[in-house]
Structure formats: structure tokens, C-alpha cells
Design an enzyme around this catalytic site. Sequence first.
Site, short mmCIF file in Angstrom:
data_model
loop_
_atom_site.label_atom_id
_atom_site.label_comp_id
_atom_site.label_asym_id
_atom_site.label_seq_id
_atom_site.Cartn_x
_atom_site.Cartn_y
_atom_site.Cartn_z
N GLU B 189 0.84 -1.21 0.00
CA GLU B 189 0.00 0.00 0.00
C GLU B 189 0.87 1.26 0.00
O GLU B 189 0.36 2.37 0.13
CB GLU B 189 -0.93 0.01 1.22
CG GLU B 189 -2.22 -0.75 1.01
CD GLU B 189 -2.03 -2.23 0.79
OE1 GLU B 189 -1.40 -2.88 1.64
OE2 GLU B 189 -2.48 -2.74 -0.26
N ASN B 255 -0.71 -7.40 -4.14
CA ASN B 255 -1.37 -6.54 -5.11
C ASN B 255 -0.40 -5.58 -5.79
O ASN B 255 0.62 -5.21 -5.22
CB ASN B 255 -2.46 -5.72 -4.41
CG ASN B 255 -1.88 -4.81 -3.35
OD1 ASN B 255 -1.61 -5.25 -2.24
ND2 ASN B 255 -1.67 -3.54 -3.67
N ASP B 298 -7.23 -4.96 -5.17
CA ASP B 298 -6.39 -5.28 -4.01
C ASP B 298 -6.53 -6.73 -3.56
O ASP B 298 -6.64 -7.02 -2.38
CB ASP B 298 -6.69 -4.34 -2.82
CG ASP B 298 -5.72 -4.56 -1.65
OD1 ASP B 298 -4.61 -5.08 -1.88
OD2 ASP B 298 -6.08 -4.22 -0.51
#
Lengths: 260, 536
Positions: B189, B255, B298
Amino acid sequence: MRSVLTALLAFGLALLLPAQEGDVENPYTSAEDIAAGSRIFRSHCAVCHAIDGSGGRGSDLTSGEFRHGSSTEAIYENIGEGIPGTEMPATFFRGKQLWQLAAYVRSLSEAPQSVADLGVASRGQSLFEGKGGCRNCHQVNGEGARSGPELTYIGGQRSAADLRASLLRPNERVLPKDYTVSAVTKSGQKISGRRLNEDSFSIQLIDTNENLVSLSKQDVSDFSIDKTSSMPAMGEMFSEPEMEDLLAYLVTLQRKGNLQ
Amino acid sequence: MKTIRMALISVLGASLLAAQVTYERILDADKEPGNWLTYSRSYDSQHYSPLDQIDKSNVNDLELKWVFQADETTKFQSTPLVVDGVIYVTHSPNDIAAMDAATGRVFWRYRHTIPEGISVCCGLVNRGLAILGDSLFMATIDGRLMSFDAKTGSIRWDVKVVDNKDGYALTVSPLVVKDKVVIGTAGGEYGIRGFVDAYDAKTGKHAWRFWTIPGPGEPYHETWEGDSWKRGGGSVWVTGSYDPELNLMYWGTGNPAPDWNADVRPGDNLYTDSVIALDADTGELEWHFQFTPHDWWDWDSVQIPVLVDMEFEGKQRKVILWGNRNAFFYVLDRATGEFLLGKPFAYQTWAVGLDESGRPIVRDGMQPTPEGTKVYPSVQGATNWYAPTYHPRTKLFYLSVWDRYPSIYHKGDATYVRGTRYPGSFPEGIYPDIVKDEEIGFGAIRAIEPVTGERKWEFRLTGVSESGLLSTAGDLIFSGSKEGHFLAVDVDEGKLQWRISLGSRMANSPITYLADGKQLISVASGFGLFTFGLRE
């Protein structure tokens, strides 16, 4: 639990912290920041606070009164960490986006706002306690029954428009915590009440006699959950001016003072 | 009782070699089912134990033996190791406790201080230790790989792997293969470039690195546009598996970054959301298979690769079984990466299906938009990182499922700033208390037949579960729920056999082992590690 404020210091914003605690300055308050904040608000907050911040299931953010703290720091914390013990959830956002949200929330009450012309609260209270029969199902400040949810702080939690909708169309939005459970135990006893909690094996409720009941799912034969409201729709019972009075009263049902 | 324990300890003490966890011992984990020597017990990661003292006939005699309370309040995601009567567990941020497995009494603790200002997506979590010889290995949230003396907890070596200022953090439980300690990185992230890294177990010297995002000149670099590969994500935060015959390690990758605005990274974005098969000695890529090309939602493929040898369409095959966060169950040939089968195991709306190579045929209109697009499964996926299990007798694959949970996926700004979140907006969870009930899903333990992908049974939960599964030769599956129930169901029909409320969510996977010759089961709930055994 590390608070967002420590995270904030970690972001290197410590310099922005003036000597007086509680006076953090928001580093992101430009028009673009507020616009960015409004976009996040639309997607993540409007479900509860309405698209214009006027409130709904969440409180009205346009009045300029922040009961959980109106300092920049408090607004930042409340959005980031949520408000424990209330329905205001913590969010995923940190740093810049959280500041932008805080800037947008602040801007909501800086804009001129139309004061909703509600009725007279004292007349509303009489309706609540009298012909409305609201206390047959709701408690306010320790008075009344408990088969419906407690309303002592409802004015701070919902907007007037949301309250009106609840009264006119109770089935439109029933929260899962207010579902009605009906069950028949193996010994044939019928039990019904408001669902307080449920897991894979059991269910907790407050029954119509205000007993706290916990049932094991395998010990009940007939078991159902009714997602409609047991509250009668109030459109017929009240004239429009009466409805305004009632709403004026409900809006006064708030925590007093600053809870920070 | 006491004397037996004393005798046992002195026997072990006398033979120093026995206390050493050699690579061969991990390889032959089935020969010593009383221990739990690596993250998933054995290199095939079936999360199955040959122990059978606890079975359907006596599971109701389970009682609490001891509780270890981590004096820290972050999610307890760690899976312990058990070595010759000692249980080693990590907890937040990177502390270690070495305890007597029979009593939970502490021999030693290591306390890790993390620097101020560490920034991570999902809490200061750690998933556990690895062991080789008498050294323990732990990867830390502040980007270090450390080795400890298993007898005392003193530090043997401590090397810097990554810098948290670049968005990296280490949460994975390392995998020891031969003389190397292998890890991956978190930070998907934060716009990191993911990798798998190997270090010499004795010295901590760096041996090799495999970048999960190919750089210029490397194969599949063209699946990225411009500079997007530099911050393409592809984290690796759950321990891989190993096939000693093929000498291949298998790791699931995370991801692509940014998560929800894929406009800035046109292309398939290899090797994100994939399984990669790496040569265990050199880290060279043997093959890869991508589950979710050009991911918009994601759906990290950071699941534990379950290695099974089975007959598939008349042919004996070495396969990997994979229940993916994207809601599809896959069977792959693990020598070649060939796609053998793929079927949804939970409700999903994003793909029409898979083509014959296993590539999803994505349904139109499923991409995040600024206003939000509702897609099943949710951002948490139809399953996630917690352990699935394979039972060799039933030949079934079991996993924790979140069914019928959607998210509203929003596309937003994707400006990269070093060391800060780079998600490209955020999805909105559908919280049970916001939306009307028909929208709300449920959790389940499901049994899947690998040769067909068909569901054999399910055990439903009212809420969902973040707990992995443990299956045993006692024909039981142990798991937990977010509601706080620790429970056992039978492997054949999924019928409830036993349960107890521990009062808080389980966010790791239960393990089982022997202490004083008796089978125990440990599971984390809330901030404690709870251990059960049969009443005497």
C-alpha cells in the site's frame, strides 16, 4: 493503541504544533485540499452524514457545534480514530487525506447555513409523553419502556431529516441492532424481542417484558428475524405542525456539554 | 509426572545434537509430529498434523491448559514454533517469548524497540519465527532480519533489509531452506517494489534477491508502463512452501500499487497477484502463474501454497492447491505452472469465468470509479492469508471463506510520495451496521474436492473468520471465528464437534504438538495464546 496524533507527529508535522496543546494547525486547507476532502467525504462519510454534511444517520456537521471537540486536533482525532462508544467508525485515512477531510468538515460549518425552522420543543415533549405514546417503547433519560431503542441522545446522532423519515417511514432503515427476533423454545415457550447481539450459536435480546434473554440456537425450534420496524408509521397521527414540534423536541435530545 | 519431565529434559540436554534443528529434520517433519518446526509445520504447507490423540471420541474432554498473555494490544497474527518441548512465539511489535510448551511458563523473552515514526498499513503485526540449528530468525517491522540464540534469546546477527522510510516493512515468518533464511516484504500500500530475499543462516550475509516486479531488460518488464514498475507493489508477506524434489520454492505475491487506481499502471503488472516458483539455491524464476492480471481491487495472492501429490485426470501430478482472495479455487501443476482447474468457491461478480489458460475474463463495468463500484468479493477477499488445510485421508482441501461480502471500490488520486500510502483512493467496506441485512454475507469453513473444484460441505458462521485451519489425523479441523469461538468440526462432514468462547477474534492459525507426550493445541485469541489439552 497508537493514536493518530502520535502518527501525526511521526509525519514530521511536530513543527506545526504550537506550544498550546489542542491548537494544531491544519497544514492542508487550500481550496484544492477542501475539494479533495469533499470527494472523500462523498464516498466515505455521506452514507451517514449526508452528501452536504447535514447529517442523517450521523450527526449534523454543519452547525458549527462539535460535541466531541471542536479543536482542529479533536476533529482530526475523531475522524481518524472514530468516537468510541458511538456509531462513528474509525477510518483508514492518515496524514494528508485525513487533514483534507478535517478541512472539509470545518468548511461545512463556516459556510452560511439555513436554520431549519422546526417547531416548539416543549410542545413536542408533551406529544412524545402524551398522545404519541412514544414512552411505551422508548426510554429518554431513564423514563419509558425499553422495547425500542433508547432515544436520550438521538438528536446528536441523527439529523432532523433522518428523524422525520424514521417517524414517517419506519421500515426504510432499520438497523440490525433493532431487528425483532421471534423464537419458540423446545418447551413451547414463545419469545420475542429486540435483537441485541447474535453469533453462530446464540442470540441475545431484550424481550417484550424487558428481560435480557440469551437463547441457544439449537434449543429453539422456530426462529426468525424480522427486519421491519415494530414502530407504527406516524404520518397519520400527527399534523404537520405537530410533527415539527416533535422533531424540535427530538433534536434537543443531545449530550450536554463538550465531551472531549 | 515431574520426574518424567526431568528425565526428558536431561535426555535432551545430554545429546546436544538432538536439540539442533537440522534442515533434514524440517524436511522429515512427519517423523516428529510432536514438533512444529516451520510456519506451516511441513514444507508442503498442508497445515495437517499426523497427531491423533485428540479425535471425535474425546474432543469434548478438551480443557484449557494455559494462557500466554502478550502484554500488547495489536492483532495476534503469529504462528508459534514448537521444538522439543519449547514453544516460541512472537507478538507485536517484534517481541519473542520462549516457553515451556507444557505449562506456558516463560524461559526467556526478547523485547524489540522499534524506532518512532514507523508507518505500516495494517498494524504492527508479525507472523512468526523460523529455526535452523539452534538459531531463531525473525523479520521485523522496522526492516531488519535478526538471528537469536534459541536457548537464551541473545542476538546472533542483525541485518538491515529495507528502510521503512521507503514504505517497506517485514511481517512475514521466514522460511528456512537448506542453509538459507528466505523472506519477503510487506508494503504493497506504500508503492514499494516487492522482492523475495535469501540470507545465509549462519552469518546473515545476503545471498540473492528476486524482484517481484521485473526491472528494465528483464522478462515481463513490458507489463508495466513508464516508471510505474518502480513502485509497483508485489509484496510478499506470507510464508511460501518448498518442494525438495523439484528444489523449487513457491511464494504468493501481493497486489499491484496503487491498489485502486490502475490507470497509472497499464498492462498485466507481473508478477503481482501471482505464484512464483523460484530455484531454492539461486532464487531464479522457474515459472509463474498470475491469478489476477492488472488487479483493480487489491486481491493479494498472498495465500499459503498447499502442495499435494494427487491423480488428476488419470495422471499422477505434483500440484498446488490455491484458494485465492479473488474467490477462485485453482489447481496448478507445480513442476510447470500449468493451469489444471479453476472454479469460484464463493460468490463473485468480477469475472465471467477463467479461460483455458486460467486467465480471468473480467466482466465489464467492474473497475473502481470515483463514485464507487460495488464488486464481490470485498476488499478483504473471499479468503485471505490465513492457513487453508489439506487432509491426506479425505483428500479434501479446506479453507476459511467470506461469502457474499461486497465492497464499494472507489478510484481516486494516485500521487506517489515516498514512504506514504499510495492506494489510489480507498474502498468502502460494507459494514454490517450500515447496510440492510440482505447485503451482508457470512463466514464459513468449506471443504473442496480438488479434482473437481466442487464443494463437499460447509460449516456456516454468522460472522466471518480471520482464523486459519488445522486438520489432524484425529479427523478434526480446528478453527476460530471473529466472534471469538474456537471450534472443531469433523473432516468428513463438517459437523460441529466442540467449541469454546475465548472472547475475542482469532487471527492466526491453530497448531498442534506434543508436550510430555500429550497432544496440545494452541491458538491466539485477542492478545493471548490459548492452549488446550485433554482432561486427565
